[in-house]
Write a protein that holds these residues in place. Structure first.
Motif, PDB file in Angstrom:
ATOM      1  N   TYR A 259       0.809  -1.216   0.000  1.00  0.00           N
ATOM      2  CA  TYR A 259       0.000   0.000   0.000  1.00  0.00           C
ATOM      3  C   TYR A 259       0.846   1.271   0.000  1.00  0.00           C
ATOM      4  O   TYR A 259       0.360   2.339  -0.360  1.00  0.00           O
ATOM      5  N   ARG A 260       2.109   1.180   0.379  1.00  0.00           N
ATOM      6  CA  ARG A 260       2.957   2.378   0.382  1.00  0.00           C
ATOM      7  C   ARG A 260       3.329   2.827  -1.026  1.00  0.00           C
ATOM      8  O   ARG A 260       3.830   3.931  -1.202  1.00  0.00           O
ATOM      9  N   TYR A 261       3.109   1.933  -2.013  1.00  0.00           N
ATOM     10  CA  TYR A 261       3.430   2.256  -3.395  1.00  0.00           C
ATOM     11  C   TYR A 261       2.242   2.171  -4.335  1.00  0.00           C
ATOM     12  O   TYR A 261       2.277   2.733  -5.416  1.00  0.00           O
ATOM     13  N   LEU A 262       1.220   1.441  -3.932  1.00  0.00           N
ATOM     14  CA  LEU A 262       0.113   1.181  -4.833  1.00  0.00           C
ATOM     15  C   LEU A 262      -1.162   0.984  -4.024  1.00  0.00           C
ATOM     16  O   LEU A 262      -1.162   0.283  -3.015  1.00  0.00           O
ATOM     17  N   ALA A 263      -2.234   1.623  -4.465  1.00  0.00           N
ATOM     18  CA  ALA A 263      -3.542   1.421  -3.847  1.00  0.00           C
ATOM     19  C   ALA A 263      -4.564   1.293  -4.971  1.00  0.00           C
ATOM     20  O   ALA A 263      -4.348   1.785  -6.077  1.00  0.00           O
ATOM     21  N   HIS A 264      -5.641   0.603  -4.696  1.00  0.00           N
ATOM     22  CA  HIS A 264      -6.706   0.409  -5.677  1.00  0.00           C
ATOM     23  C   HIS A 264      -7.971   1.083  -5.158  1.00  0.00           C
ATOM     24  O   HIS A 264      -8.359   0.867  -4.013  1.00  0.00           O
ATOM     25  N   ARG A 265      -8.607   1.879  -6.009  1.00  0.00           N
ATOM     26  CA  ARG A 265      -9.892   2.478  -5.643  1.00  0.00           C
ATOM     27  C   ARG A 265     -10.969   1.778  -6.457  1.00  0.00           C
ATOM     28  O   ARG A 265     -10.907   1.715  -7.684  1.00  0.00           O
ATOM     29  N   VAL A 266     -11.946   1.238  -5.767  1.00  0.00           N
ATOM     30  CA  VAL A 266     -13.049   0.528  -6.411  1.00  0.00           C
ATOM     31  C   VAL A 266     -14.152   1.540  -6.701  1.00  0.00           C
ATOM     32  O   VAL A 266     -14.633   2.220  -5.786  1.00  0.00           O
ATOM     33  N   VAL A 267     -14.540   1.638  -7.979  1.00  0.00           N
ATOM     34  CA  VAL A 267     -15.583   2.584  -8.391  1.00  0.00           C
ATOM     35  C   VAL A 267     -16.591   1.860  -9.285  1.00  0.00           C
ATOM     36  O   VAL A 267     -16.292   0.821  -9.857  1.00  0.00           O
ATOM     37  N   ASN A 268     -17.767   2.425  -9.388  1.00  0.00           N
ATOM     38  CA  ASN A 268     -18.804   1.941 -10.304  1.00  0.00           C
ATOM     39  C   ASN A 268     -19.109   0.454 -10.142  1.00  0.00           C
ATOM     40  O   ASN A 268     -19.133  -0.305 -11.109  1.00  0.00           O
ATOM     41  N   LEU A 269     -19.352   0.035  -8.923  1.00  0.00           N
ATOM     42  CA  LEU A 269     -19.741  -1.357  -8.684  1.00  0.00           C
ATOM     43  C   LEU A 269     -21.144  -1.607  -9.219  1.00  0.00           C
ATOM     44  O   LEU A 269     -22.035  -0.756  -9.052  1.00  0.00           O
ATOM     45  N   PRO A 270     -21.370  -2.759  -9.841  1.00  0.00           N
ATOM     46  CA  PRO A 270     -22.738  -3.107 -10.241  1.00  0.00           C
ATOM     47  C   PRO A 270     -23.644  -3.181  -9.005  1.00  0.00           C
ATOM     48  O   PRO A 270     -23.179  -3.430  -7.884  1.00  0.00           O
ATOM     49  N   PHE A 271     -24.931  -3.016  -9.229  1.00  0.00           N
ATOM     50  CA  PHE A 271     -25.890  -2.999  -8.127  1.00  0.00           C
ATOM     51  C   PHE A 271     -25.797  -4.256  -7.270  1.00  0.00           C
ATOM     52  O   PHE A 271     -25.806  -4.176  -6.035  1.00  0.00           O
ATOM     53  N   TRP A 272     -25.684  -5.429  -7.900  1.00  0.00           N
ATOM     54  CA  TRP A 272     -25.679  -6.678  -7.130  1.00  0.00           C
ATOM     55  C   TRP A 272     -24.445  -6.763  -6.227  1.00  0.00           C
ATOM     56  O   TRP A 272     -24.514  -7.303  -5.129  1.00  0.00           O
ATOM     57  N   MET A 273     -23.303  -6.195  -6.665  1.00  0.00           N
ATOM     58  CA  MET A 273     -22.115  -6.201  -5.816  1.00  0.00           C
ATOM     59  C   MET A 273     -22.274  -5.216  -4.658  1.00  0.00           C
ATOM     60  O   MET A 273     -21.839  -5.491  -3.535  1.00  0.00           O
ATOM     61  N   ARG A 274     -22.886  -4.060  -4.927  1.00  0.00           N
ATOM     62  CA  ARG A 274     -23.154  -3.106  -3.837  1.00  0.00           C
ATOM     63  C   ARG A 274     -24.095  -3.729  -2.812  1.00  0.00           C
ATOM     64  O   ARG A 274     -23.933  -3.531  -1.607  1.00  0.00           O
ATOM     65  N   ALA A 275     -25.087  -4.490  -3.298  1.00  0.00           N
ATOM     66  CA  ALA A 275     -26.034  -5.141  -2.388  1.00  0.00           C
ATOM     67  C   ALA A 275     -25.319  -6.180  -1.523  1.00  0.00           C
ATOM     68  O   ALA A 275     -25.558  -6.256  -0.311  1.00  0.00           O
ATOM     69  N   LEU A 276     -24.429  -6.970  -2.129  1.00  0.00           N
ATOM     70  CA  LEU A 276     -23.673  -7.953  -1.348  1.00  0.00           C
ATOM     71  C   LEU A 276     -22.768  -7.268  -0.325  1.00  0.00           C
ATOM     72  O   LEU A 276     -22.648  -7.712   0.813  1.00  0.00           O
ATOM     73  N   ASP A 277     -22.152  -6.162  -0.731  1.00  0.00           N
ATOM     74  CA  ASP A 277     -21.283  -5.447   0.191  1.00  0.00           C
ATOM     75  C   ASP A 277     -22.089  -4.847   1.342  1.00  0.00           C
ATOM     76  O   ASP A 277     -21.609  -4.773   2.478  1.00  0.00           O
ATOM     77  N   PHE A 278     -23.313  -4.433   1.080  1.00  0.00           N
ATOM     78  CA  PHE A 278     -24.178  -3.910   2.138  1.00  0.00           C
ATOM     79  C   PHE A 278     -24.418  -4.974   3.205  1.00  0.00           C
ATOM     80  O   PHE A 278     -24.468  -4.685   4.401  1.00  0.00           O
ATOM     81  N   ILE A 279     -24.510  -6.229   2.769  1.00  0.00           N
ATOM     82  CA  ILE A 279     -24.756  -7.337   3.703  1.00  0.00           C
ATOM     83  C   ILE A 279     -23.468  -7.794   4.382  1.00  0.00           C
ATOM     84  O   ILE A 279     -23.403  -7.960   5.594  1.00  0.00           O
ATOM     85  N   PHE A 280     -22.402  -7.996   3.581  1.00  0.00           N
ATOM     86  CA  PHE A 280     -21.182  -8.618   4.112  1.00  0.00           C
ATOM     87  C   PHE A 280     -20.083  -7.629   4.494  1.00  0.00           C
ATOM     88  O   PHE A 280     -19.120  -8.008   5.158  1.00  0.00           O
TER      89      PHE A 280
END
Length: 195
Positions: free
Chosen positions: A82-103
């Motif tokens: 992480y000191r050299y590289l980070a990933h930003r997650v954007v534009n998740l599909p609805f079903w992935m946002r729903a799973l993330d809301f639960i888990f």
């Protein structure tokens, strides 16, 4: 997820490795991986880079768990990606946002700051020491990382440990398969890796 708990307490002492620990760690690694496929053997030079050299890129640290008499019973290396590289997650599909809301697997703000865990070993019968090291990594040894990467051969010596860690900590599991024309050459082992 990392940072989900305080550094682990337990029957073993967890501390950064020192150059005086080098021989004992090498013995532990060689014993643990003696019959393993997909292991890149360490020697005193490569392991010293983990333990004693400052300024590695990306930064690394090695930790050990010791029993009451000071004998090293488990070890774990952390590369602070992480000191050299980070990933930003954007534009998740609805079903992935729903799973993330639960888990709740996605970190706040969608920013993944990863650390890679490697060179893990434990002495026979001391799997609890490896668990305590893992819990300590999740609780703070991994610095500002919020995601740990852990690559292993499920048929190798880390399989049982990784299976138990997965049940305890959860997370996302990725699997890769290797196809080759002939069996792996012991003189040219492959190390599992994630990019």
């Amino acid at each position: 997820r990392v940072g989900a708990s305080a550094p682990a307490d337990g029957p073993f002492s967890v501390r950064p490795a020192t150059s005086e620990d080098l021989a004992e760690i090498l013995d532990g690694l060689q014993e643990f991986y003696a019959a393993a496929n997909f292991y890149r053997p360490q020697d005193s030079t490569t392991l010293r880079q983990w333990i004693a050299e400052a300024g590695t890129s990306p930064p690394r640290a090695y930790f050990v768990a010791t029993e009451a008499h000071g004998r090293i019973v488990a070890g774990l290396g952390i590369t602070h990606l992480y000191r050299y590289l980070a990933h930003r997650v954007v534009n998740l599909p609805f079903w992935m946002r729903a799973l993330d809301f639960i888990f709740h697997e996605m970190p706040d703000g969608g920013l993944l700051r990863e650390a890679d865990v490697g060179l893990v070993f434990h002495r026979p019968g001391d799997i609890a020491a490896a668990h305590q090291l893992w819990d300590a990594a999740r609780g703070g040894l991994a610095g500002e990382a919020n995601s740990l990467l852990f690559s292993f051969d499920p048929q190798g010596p880390l399989g049982p440990l990784a299976s138990r860690l997965w049940r305890r900590a959860g997370g996302v599991r990725l699997q890769a398969a290797l196809l080759a024309d002939k069996p792996p050459d012991p003189a040219r082992p492959l190390a599992p890796w994630v990019l």
